[in-house]
Write an enzyme that holds these catalytic residues in place. Structure first.
Site, short mmCIF file in Angstrom:
data_model
loop_
_atom_site.label_atom_id
_atom_site.label_comp_id
_atom_site.label_asym_id
_atom_site.label_seq_id
_atom_site.Cartn_x
_atom_site.Cartn_y
_atom_site.Cartn_z
N GLU A 4 56.26 -49.72 0.10
CA GLU A 4 55.12 -49.03 -0.51
C GLU A 4 53.94 -48.98 0.43
O GLU A 4 53.67 -49.93 1.17
CB GLU A 4 54.67 -49.81 -1.76
CG GLU A 4 55.66 -49.75 -2.87
CD GLU A 4 55.22 -50.61 -4.05
OE1 GLU A 4 54.01 -50.85 -4.22
OE2 GLU A 4 56.11 -51.03 -4.80
N CYS A 9 46.72 -49.06 2.86
CA CYS A 9 47.25 -50.42 2.75
C CYS A 9 48.74 -50.37 3.10
O CYS A 9 49.52 -49.74 2.38
CB CYS A 9 47.02 -50.90 1.31
SG CYS A 9 47.77 -52.48 0.97
N CYS A 18 59.80 -60.09 0.61
CA CYS A 18 59.02 -61.17 1.21
C CYS A 18 59.71 -62.50 0.93
O CYS A 18 60.41 -62.64 -0.07
CB CYS A 18 57.61 -61.19 0.61
SG CYS A 18 56.52 -62.39 1.40
N CYS A 28 55.32 -66.13 -3.86
CA CYS A 28 54.11 -66.40 -4.65
C CYS A 28 54.37 -66.06 -6.11
O CYS A 28 54.97 -65.03 -6.42
CB CYS A 28 52.93 -65.59 -4.11
SG CYS A 28 52.57 -65.96 -2.38
N CYS A 77 53.35 -62.51 -7.69
CA CYS A 77 53.61 -61.31 -6.88
C CYS A 77 54.93 -60.64 -7.21
O CYS A 77 55.97 -61.30 -7.31
CB CYS A 77 53.59 -61.72 -5.41
SG CYS A 77 54.05 -60.38 -4.31
N SER A 130 45.98 -59.34 6.33
CA SER A 130 45.87 -60.36 5.29
C SER A 130 47.11 -61.25 5.29
O SER A 130 48.24 -60.76 5.32
CB SER A 130 45.73 -59.65 3.94
OG SER A 130 45.83 -60.59 2.91
N HIS A 142 43.14 -68.13 -3.31
CA HIS A 142 43.53 -68.18 -4.73
C HIS A 142 43.23 -69.48 -5.48
O HIS A 142 43.08 -69.44 -6.70
CB HIS A 142 44.98 -67.77 -4.95
CG HIS A 142 45.32 -66.45 -4.31
ND1 HIS A 142 44.43 -65.40 -4.27
CD2 HIS A 142 46.43 -66.02 -3.66
CE1 HIS A 142 44.98 -64.38 -3.63
NE2 HIS A 142 46.18 -64.72 -3.25
N CYS A 156 51.22 -54.47 -6.06
CA CYS A 156 52.11 -54.14 -4.96
C CYS A 156 53.51 -54.67 -5.22
O CYS A 156 53.69 -55.82 -5.59
CB CYS A 156 51.54 -54.74 -3.69
SG CYS A 156 52.53 -54.36 -2.31
S1 SF4 Z 1 51.64 -62.29 -2.23
FE1 SF4 Z 1 52.12 -61.61 -0.15
S2 SF4 Z 1 52.96 -63.46 0.82
FE2 SF4 Z 1 53.02 -63.85 -1.40
S3 SF4 Z 1 55.09 -63.20 -2.00
FE3 SF4 Z 1 53.71 -61.43 -2.29
S4 SF4 Z 1 53.90 -60.25 -0.41
FE4 SF4 Z 1 54.68 -62.29 0.01
#
Ligand code: SF4
Ligand SMILES: Cc1cc2nc3c(=O)[nH]c(=O)nc-3n(C[C@H](O)[C@H](O)[C@H](O)COP(=O)(O)OP(=O)(O)OC[C@H]3O[C@@H](n4cnc5c(N)ncnc54)[C@H](O)[C@@H]3O)c2cc1C
Lengths: 346, 223
Positions: free
Chosen positions: A94, A107, A114, A118, A121, A191, A215, A332
């Site tokens: 994306e 962006c 990933c 997290c 996410c 980032s 965070h 995202c």
């Molecule tokens: S917030 Fe960023 S580092 Fe964390 S799982 Fe999502 S994409 Fe990966």
């Protein structure tokens, strides 16, 4: 089956010199190639009109031009766009385009999925599916409708940029070099969740701004939100940042997604101000866009404003990032996951 | 501009004392322990002090003579192919143990994939397995590292999930399949997950769906 050709788009000037040398072409061909790749809007080797037909044929035997158009685009009522690019075997990445008064920010994603896991996410839920090449990163800027008017680039899309540092640095080189897009590195922000050794190399080898996903300042709490806290605790990340000078033009900022009842209290404000004491930085507060299956929610506007004011009172310049593109899967990873799942169902 | 010298990862040289291949391409790598550590801690290792180190969970017990890690060789990797070739007497550079991923005596379920068994093995070797249940997920049966020892110590609290081979002895399927099939899952227990990102994320989501508060779930990802 035709052999898979190497791609020219995404090569640095040095790599283009190597391409020229390998093909027995004069060294200056590399400069001409860079010009066609990064300064002109063409899409094939055949359109490189100042190269002889023979040279173009030589190049075409081994290389493809290498840009890819988006497979899909969604437009939000607020003007934000989400582009979806296909990469590898039916994998999706994306790219978001966020227009603001006089700015167009793009962006970009740096990985497919990933590894960092997290809790909040959506991209994490895809697991890690692969690295993006420098060409695939720069293509996310070059191949969107707004390519000619992009003013700022943020590496805040899918993936952890410092887990793919070689390609990320290469993409920054292409974006900022005279032979490339000639952008100021001060218009680029990378980032990261803070992978310390890679962060050190990034700070050494580029001049782009740094944003750290913080965070929560508390160790145990950050561990439950971000498993990376075990490997690289935020205290170690901040200690590393203290070794660098951010009093000039280069900026460091901290991203802080607010979660209701979790990290939005005055105790957090106090600890943040202790942790960041003495660092010239800013905090960007981010409203949480819910993702399926995550037990976290955003606090109300009043709490967000109060949190912001408390931080500003402590002397940390803090702003709240505007929520954009809410109607088009703003979080995202949502759009690409949806696309991936619908493809799996076919 | 860098204000101080950055090229330091606070590493010191040690000589390795053992490097045993316990399963194809999986090694237990040891050097003499100096000082104390907490089970669940990690350590940074590199073969070359100018290269960024990689992180490994300590897999040995607190009273063992050696400090050990369990690693598998990543083809094309920077460090693990080098480590695999090393012999006793060779030099590596290591950090002090750091981090915390350890449980107290309260009831907990430990869930690991592959070499993610390492921190739990360290806890068990250190005698800290009261009220604990261990679930280990692997692709093939020869990846149940330390199986004999774990079977002896944990007995029925040692659950093995083998996803790619039907052994007749182990649960056939992934850890998530095993957890989905459970009638009862304690919502009071703590859950410690260690290993691959996707397993951690999928198991965490599943536990949350089954009512486990996320604050009781701790995860260490081998990224
Ligand atoms: S917030 Fe960023 S580092 Fe964390 S799982 Fe999502 S994409 Fe990966
Ligand atoms: C907190 C923590 C604890 C860890 N503990 C252990 C441990 O106890 N035992 C252990 O064996 N490892 C552990 N690791 C992983 C370890 O740190 C190294 O990443 C790993 O050993 C590979 O190192 P390398 O230098 O050989 O490979 P690298 O040079 O780092 O890369 C290996 C290759 O594999 C690719 N790759 C890397 N990850 C993936 C992936 N997930 N999927 C597909 N391709 C991938 C890379 O692109 C590269 O080509 C841990 C990591 C962390 C963060």
């Amino acid at each position: 089956m035709e052999p898979i050709k190497e791609l020219l788009f995404g090569k640095t000037l040095n790599e283009l010199i190597q391409v020229s040398t390998d093909l027995g072409l004069p060294k200056f061909t590399a400069g001409q190639l860079a010009d066609w790749l990064y300064k002109k809007q063409i899409g094939s080797i055949d359109e490189m009109s100042n190269l002889s037909r023979k040279v173009r044929e030589l190049l075409t035997e081994k290389y493809d031009f290498g840009t890819v158009l988006p497979a899909k685009v969604q437009v939000s009522t607020d003007g934000t766009k989400k582009y979806l690019f296909v990469t590898g075997k039916h994998q999706f990445i994306e790219t978001a385009m966020i227009p603001d008064d006089d700015r167009i920010t793009v962006c970009v994603s740096s990985q497919i999925g990933c590894k960092m896991g997290c809790l909040f996410c959506m991209t994490a839920k895809q697991g890690f599916q692969g690295q993006l090449s420098a060409g695939e990163i720069v293509n996310q800027i070059r191949s969107i409708d707004e390519a000619a008017s992009v003013s700022n680039i943020v590496y805040m899309g899918m993936g952890e940029p410092f887990d793919n540092l070689d390609e990320v640095l290469k993409s920054i080189e292409i974006l900022t070099s005279e032979w490339g897009y000639g952008m100021s590195p001060r218009r680029i922000t990378v980032s990261s969740i803070g992978i310390v050794p890679a962060m050190g190399r990034f700070l050494r080898e580029s001049e782009a701004h740094l944003a750290i996903s913080l965070h929560t300042p508390f160790d145990e709490q950050r561990k439950s939100l971000m498993p990376v806290q075990i490997a690289y605790p935020i205290a170690e990340v901040v200690e590393e940042i203290r070794k660098w000078d951010f009093t000039g033009q280069r900026r460091v900022s901290f991203e802080y997604i607010l979660f209701k009842g979790l990290n939005d209290t005055s105790i957090h404000v106090k600890e943040l101000s202790r942790l960041l004491n003495g660092i010239k930085c800013r905090i960007n507060l981010i409203r949480f866009h819910p993702v399926p299956g995550t037990p976290l929610v955003s606090p109300d506007e009043e709490t967000i404003l109060h949190f912001k004011n408390q931080l500003n009172d402590k002397g940390i310049f803090t702003s709240v990032r505007a929520s954009r593109g809410q109607d088009i899967y703003a979080a995202c990873g949502l759009l690409s996951t949806k696309e991936q799942n619908s493809n799996l169902k076919i | 501009m860098q204000l101080t010298n950055l090229n330091k990862y606070e590493l010191k040289p040690v000589l390795i004392t053992g490097n045993e291949e316990i399963s194809p391409n999986v090694f237990v790598f040891s050097w003499k322990r100096e000082g104390i550590f907490s089970p669940g801690q990690v350590i940074k290792i590199t073969a070359d002090p100018n290269e960024p180190p990689r992180i490994y969970s300590i897999c040995s017990g607190i009273n063992d003579e050696n400090l050990s890690v369990l690693f598998n060789v990543k083809p094309g990797g920077e460090l693990t192919p080098k480590l695999a070739m090393m012999k006793p007497g060779d030099k590596i550079y290591v950090s002090a143990p750091y981090g915390s991923f350890s449980s107290d005596d309260s009831p907990a379920t430990w869930i690991a994939t592959g070499t993610g068994i390492a921190p739990f093995y360290s806890m068990i070797r250190s005698g800290r397995y009261k009220n604990k249940k261990l679930i280990h997920g692997v692709s093939y049966a020869n990846q149940f590292y330390f199986e004999e020892f774990l079977e002896k110590v944990l007995d029925e609290n040692y659950i093995r999930c083998c996803s790619r081979a039907e052994t007749g002895v182990h649960f056939h399927g992934r850890i998530t399949d095993y957890l989905i099939g459970l009638n009862k899952l304690s919502r009071e227990d703590k859950y410690y997950l260690c290993g691959q990102a996707l397993m951690v994320v999928e198991v965490r989501d599943l536990l949350i769906r089954k009512g486990v508060p996320y604050g009781q779930i701790y995860a260490e990802i081998y990224f």
